[in-house]
Write an enzyme that holds these catalytic residues in place. Sequence first.
Site, PDB file in Angstrom:
ATOM      1  N   GLU A   1     -19.239  41.842  43.178  1.00 17.48           N
ATOM      2  CA  GLU A   1     -19.013  42.951  44.109  1.00 17.48           C
ATOM      3  C   GLU A   1     -19.914  44.143  43.802  1.00 17.48           C
ATOM      4  O   GLU A   1     -20.440  44.791  44.704  1.00 17.48           O
ATOM      5  CB  GLU A   1     -17.543  43.388  44.054  1.00 17.48           C
ATOM      6  CG  GLU A   1     -16.597  42.372  44.668  1.00 17.48           C
ATOM      7  CD  GLU A   1     -15.143  42.752  44.445  1.00 17.48           C
ATOM      8  OE1 GLU A   1     -14.421  42.849  45.443  1.00 17.48           O
ATOM      9  OE2 GLU A   1     -14.727  42.953  43.285  1.00 17.48           O
TER      10      GLU A   1
ATOM     11  N   HIS B   1     -21.942  29.912  60.898  1.00 19.61           N
ATOM     12  CA  HIS B   1     -20.886  30.790  61.433  1.00 19.61           C
ATOM     13  C   HIS B   1     -19.657  30.807  60.528  1.00 19.61           C
ATOM     14  O   HIS B   1     -18.544  31.069  60.995  1.00 19.61           O
ATOM     15  CB  HIS B   1     -20.466  30.375  62.851  1.00 19.61           C
ATOM     16  CG  HIS B   1     -21.620  30.097  63.773  1.00 19.61           C
ATOM     17  ND1 HIS B   1     -22.188  31.060  64.568  1.00 19.61           N
ATOM     18  CD2 HIS B   1     -22.332  28.964  63.989  1.00 19.61           C
ATOM     19  CE1 HIS B   1     -23.198  30.522  65.259  1.00 19.61           C
ATOM     20  NE2 HIS B   1     -23.303  29.254  64.906  1.00 19.61           N
TER      21      HIS B   1
ATOM     22  N   SER C   1      -6.644  43.721  37.186  1.00 20.31           N
ATOM     23  CA  SER C   1      -6.130  44.858  37.934  1.00 20.31           C
ATOM     24  C   SER C   1      -5.189  45.635  37.038  1.00 20.31           C
ATOM     25  O   SER C   1      -4.441  45.047  36.247  1.00 20.31           O
ATOM     26  CB  SER C   1      -5.378  44.352  39.166  1.00 20.31           C
ATOM     27  OG  SER C   1      -4.460  45.333  39.611  1.00 20.31           O
TER      28      SER C   1
ATOM     29  N   LYS D   1      -4.064  39.382  38.815  1.00 19.01           N
ATOM     30  CA  LYS D   1      -5.389  39.452  39.432  1.00 19.01           C
ATOM     31  C   LYS D   1      -6.528  39.127  38.482  1.00 19.01           C
ATOM     32  O   LYS D   1      -6.500  39.480  37.321  1.00 19.01           O
ATOM     33  CB  LYS D   1      -5.634  40.871  39.994  1.00 19.01           C
ATOM     34  CG  LYS D   1      -4.810  41.216  41.223  1.00 19.01           C
ATOM     35  CD  LYS D   1      -5.134  40.356  42.442  1.00 19.01           C
ATOM     36  CE  LYS D   1      -6.506  40.656  43.000  1.00 19.01           C
ATOM     37  NZ  LYS D   1      -6.570  41.978  43.635  1.00 19.01           N
TER      38      LYS D   1
END
Length: 476
Positions: free
Chosen positions: A291, A157, A278, A284
């Site tokens: 992804e 979980h 970024s 970043k």
Amino acid sequence: MSSKLWGGRFTKTTDQLVEAFNASIQFDQRLYREDIRGSMAHARMLAKVGILTQEEAASIVEGLAAIRADIDAGEFEFSVALEDIHMNIEKRLTDRIGAAGAKLHTARSRNDQVSLDMHLYMRREVGEIAALLQELLQALVDVAEQNADVILPGYTHLQRAQPVTLAHHLLTYCQMLARDFRRLENVWVGADIMPLGAGALAGTTFPIDRQHVADELKFGAVYDNSMDAVSDRDYLLDFLSFASVLMMHLSRLSEEIILWSSAEFGFIELDDAYSTGSSMMPQKKNPDVAELVRGKTGRVYGHLMGLLTTAKGLPLTYNKDLQEDKEGVFDAIDTVKVSLSVYRGMLTTMRVRRDRMLQAASGDFANATDLADYLVKKGLPFRQAHEVVGKAVRHAIETKRLLAEIPLNEYRVLSPLFEEDLLNAITIDECVNARRSLGGTAPQEATRQIAVLRTLLAAQAEKIAVYAEKNQVLAE
Ligand code: ARG
């Protein structure tokens, strides 16, 4: 009069838009090697059974080899008017060698021809993907082995549950990839069946020798039913389903990589070469590779659903709908290959932050089960032990301490079974080392798994060598 190879019964030319709509040459030109190789085998077989002369077959084979060299060199202009790869090549052959070229299509249809091409193509890609998959598995086993003593929380979980080793965690993905390889072997089995000689659907009146073609092209089997040979796309669905499950596995790992490289987890740091920045926020460092693999999983699923849906309402045998089998399969192949390649580099260069992992595993109540097990070993039924430890956890939370920080006298208030050896039983190392059950997280179990996987990797290498040897026919 139409100038098409099939133009005899037509009085009008094809509408321009229909011609473009009908054509597949934009994407099936990928099949040129397979198409040419299949035609060579077909021509030799026709000569063997006396339908062509040896000279005719030799001139066809030579002409096809020259066309292949032209295409290899980028010196072949594909024509939309000639619709697909089969007719582009056949027309060029006849232009080149004359009469013999026009005999090549004897006892053959584009229906069994395209099926042969796709079987050969799928075999080639299974061979290449098997090698990439094995390399990734090998790399992941190595990374697991290097992290045999790194401890992190195992989760259920997404809540910290019990401590595990990073090796154990990563070996889970190795098991998935091992199953993926098995599924890929099954794709080979379906692709390794020779369809040529089915003709359009019903077979042929000519005394052809299908086994001869299968032997030359090193196929393990021949389609037993001509109608099945031209309408079967199961082997492509097997591939897309293999690809979907593989991508799902990579997507799950991607999700962990993404979480783990966040500041909140901080468990890993991806190498600069496998991260991106970024354009606006200078600080970043983004896990774009993970992804993208997660994102590309969606399009591979889409191709599986697409072909299942295309096939579901089709009457036997060939229907033009089946031309729609190609683009999705090609895209899934490209997606799987690039994902496997990029993933290997990302995993082998990532930095593991073992201090952060250990802190997460030990700065919490991940040893609560071990405390309960301790009481069970002293004779308390598990249900009661669970209750006692639940109270201990509440007491620890209320007094802002960890289980290991509570002194024995406080434990003894909860149960007289607690003794001096208590603290040793709930150290993080002990929690991991004590789980020696088969497949558990104790280091020796990881060592055992790694040995099994290394044996498997060797068996996979043998399979890959067999595939490569058979696929060698494409270069002949
Ligand atoms: N381009 C076609 C395909 O990919 C080849 C087979 C065409 N057969 C036919 N009867 N029109 O499916």
